[in-house]
Design a protein around this motif. Structure first.
Motif, PDB file in Angstrom:
ATOM      1  N   ASP A 155       0.848  -1.049   0.231  1.00  0.00           N
ATOM      2  CA  ASP A 155       0.000  -0.107   0.089  1.00  0.00           C
ATOM      3  C   ASP A 155       0.722   1.211   0.015  1.00  0.00           C
ATOM      4  O   ASP A 155       1.347   1.516   0.765  1.00  0.00           O
ATOM      5  CB  ASP A 155      -0.985   0.061   1.209  1.00  0.00           C
ATOM      6  N   SER A 156       0.732   1.848  -1.147  1.00  0.00           N
ATOM      7  CA  SER A 156       1.790   2.986  -1.293  1.00  0.00           C
ATOM      8  C   SER A 156       1.407   4.404  -0.674  1.00  0.00           C
ATOM      9  O   SER A 156       2.134   5.475  -0.549  1.00  0.00           O
ATOM     10  CB  SER A 156       2.206   3.277  -2.654  1.00  0.00           C
ATOM     11  N   THR A 157       0.061   4.335  -0.045  1.00  0.00           N
ATOM     12  CA  THR A 157      -0.188   5.500   0.428  1.00  0.00           C
ATOM     13  C   THR A 157      -0.050   5.584   1.977  1.00  0.00           C
ATOM     14  O   THR A 157      -0.284   6.790   2.467  1.00  0.00           O
ATOM     15  CB  THR A 157      -1.788   5.558   0.342  1.00  0.00           C
ATOM     16  N   VAL A 158       0.568   4.462   2.608  1.00  0.00           N
ATOM     17  CA  VAL A 158       0.942   4.714   4.023  1.00  0.00           C
ATOM     18  C   VAL A 158       2.442   4.466   4.280  1.00  0.00           C
ATOM     19  O   VAL A 158       3.055   4.105   3.118  1.00  0.00           O
ATOM     20  CB  VAL A 158       0.312   3.450   4.825  1.00  0.00           C
ATOM     21  N   GLY A 159       3.061   4.901   5.303  1.00  0.00           N
ATOM     22  CA  GLY A 159       4.443   5.047   5.766  1.00  0.00           C
ATOM     23  C   GLY A 159       5.061   3.568   5.570  1.00  0.00           C
ATOM     24  O   GLY A 159       6.114   3.246   5.329  1.00  0.00           O
ATOM     25  N   VAL A 160       4.390   2.565   6.131  1.00  0.00           N
ATOM     26  CA  VAL A 160       4.964   1.375   6.405  1.00  0.00           C
ATOM     27  C   VAL A 160       4.165   0.069   5.692  1.00  0.00           C
ATOM     28  O   VAL A 160       2.880   0.222   5.976  1.00  0.00           O
ATOM     29  CB  VAL A 160       5.087   0.953   7.919  1.00  0.00           C
ATOM     30  N   SER A 161       4.458  -0.392   4.809  1.00  0.00           N
ATOM     31  CA  SER A 161       3.686  -1.488   4.296  1.00  0.00           C
ATOM     32  C   SER A 161       4.481  -2.781   3.577  1.00  0.00           C
ATOM     33  O   SER A 161       5.788  -2.431   3.552  1.00  0.00           O
ATOM     34  CB  SER A 161       2.684  -0.869   3.181  1.00  0.00           C
ATOM     35  N   SER A 162       3.731  -3.546   3.235  1.00  0.00           N
ATOM     36  CA  SER A 162       4.448  -4.870   2.830  1.00  0.00           C
ATOM     37  C   SER A 162       3.767  -5.834   1.946  1.00  0.00           C
ATOM     38  O   SER A 162       2.297  -5.698   2.224  1.00  0.00           O
ATOM     39  CB  SER A 162       5.459  -5.617   3.865  1.00  0.00           C
TER      40      SER A 162
END
Length: 357
Positions: free
Chosen positions: A186-193
């Protein structure tokens, strides 16, 4: 209303100030920490009974990620500076929840297992408290990742841990991995995978639910079901699932709030509020109204018929909400950026280190 006893100031290391419990206005009785000589798997340390600043205007913490009430009615706060416990009289800082290198952690989630242990998922692994004993677990103990986002205990005593890299299960002796399908970032949040798991919950029927970047999954009788595909949820980015007192399920996603009732599914926010970063935390008040956060900043209620936005004002501000939580007295708590609040008579009440509790 329970009042906290007089609290004194003493300086420890930044950012937390701690001191031993005050027994009277004129006499300070030191609390001696007892360390267990036989570690369990990693660090087994004492429970540091420490009090905080007496300044009534001081927040418990400026960033509170989660709040939880245990079976003994203690209230626990997970913050960016560690964990705090309110035992009905005193606010206590838990100093021994630490990373493997000895640094402080941010608490993301709290749960209680059937044996009375309190479990914490945090930025450096997981930790448990039983009595005054703190035990920390890390990747070196078998945990799939130290970057933990959620934790829950099931009815048979297993601890389920959702991390940035998938799911671990702890049976009290060892960790094992639980495989979920891989999703997308999810590119809209700071931390994702691709393997991010945001929430794990067990419902009243014993079914486990996994909210992840690959969708919503249910697990029962050794069968994993992709509910996103089966129910037709319009996104694979699922934040959490909540069960109300009627047994209906509510799912917060990137594309709105869904209600799952039997075989029926309904997006109750579609066309009514903007998607943006999606729906966050969900709770139910004593009257059966559903409360939820949208786009991190907007608070709504749903009475099964209409959506109503809760209007904040300059004189009635709450936090940027991470979690909404109903305690055993049917009080709603709101925690996030800006501290800890309860909603009472339609107004946000700031709960600081000295209450009001």
């Amino acid at each position: 209303m329970i009042k906290i006893k007089l609290i004194i100031i003493c300086i420890l290391s930044f950012p937390i100030y701690s001191c031993s419990e005050q027994k009277s206005k004129n006499e300070l009785q030191n609390v001696t920490s007892e360390t267990d000589s036989e570690p369990i798997r990693s660090n087994k340390k004492s429970f540091d009974k420490s009090l905080l600043s007496p300044d009534f205007n001081d927040q418990i913490n400026q960033v509170v990620r989660t709040v939880f009430q245990d079976s003994k009615r203690n209230i626990w706060f997970g913050t960016e500076s560690g964990a705090f416990k309110f035992n009905g009289e005193l606010l206590i800082y838990i100093s021994d929840i630490i990373s493997k290198s000895g640094k402080g952690v941010t608490i993301k989630d709290i749960t209680e297992s059937r044996d009375g242990k309190i479990w914490f998922g945090h930025t450096a692994g997981i930790s448990s408290i039983l009595g005054e004993s703190v035990t920390n677990y890390y990747e070196s103990d078998g945990l799939i990742s130290n970057d933990v986002w959620c934790i829950t205990s099931d009815t048979i005593g297993n601890i389920w841990i959702g991390t940035k890299n998938g799911v671990s299960v702890f049976d009290g002796q060892e960790f094992s991995n639980f495989e979920l399908p891989e999703g997308i970032i999810d590119s809209t949040v700071g931390v994702s995978s691709t393997k991010m798991v945001h929430s794990i919950k067990e419902d009243s029927k014993g079914t486990l639910w996994f909210s992840s970047n690959a969708g919503l999954f249910s697990y029962s009788n050794d069968m994993l079901i992709n509910v996103t595909e089966k129910a037709g949820i319009q996104t694979n980015f699922v934040n959490e699932i909540f069960e109300d007192k009627k047994g209906e399920l509510w799912v917060s996603t990137k594309k709105g709030l869904y209600n799952l009732s039997g075989d029926k599914i309904k997006n109750i926010t579609e066309g009514k509020i903007k998607d943006g970063k999606g729906i966050g935390s969900i709770a139910e008040d004593k009257d059966g109204n559903i409360w939820f956060v949208s786009n991190q900043h907007f608070l709504y209620t749903y009475d099964r018929e209409k959506l109503i936005e809760y209007q904040k004002s300059e004189v009635n501000k709450g936090p940027v909400i991470f979690q909404i939580y109903k305690d055993q007295d049917d009080r709603l708590w709101f925690v996030g950026y800006g501290g800890t609040y309860r909603l009472e008579d339609g107004k946000f009440i700031n709960i600081t280190k000295n209450g009001p509790w």
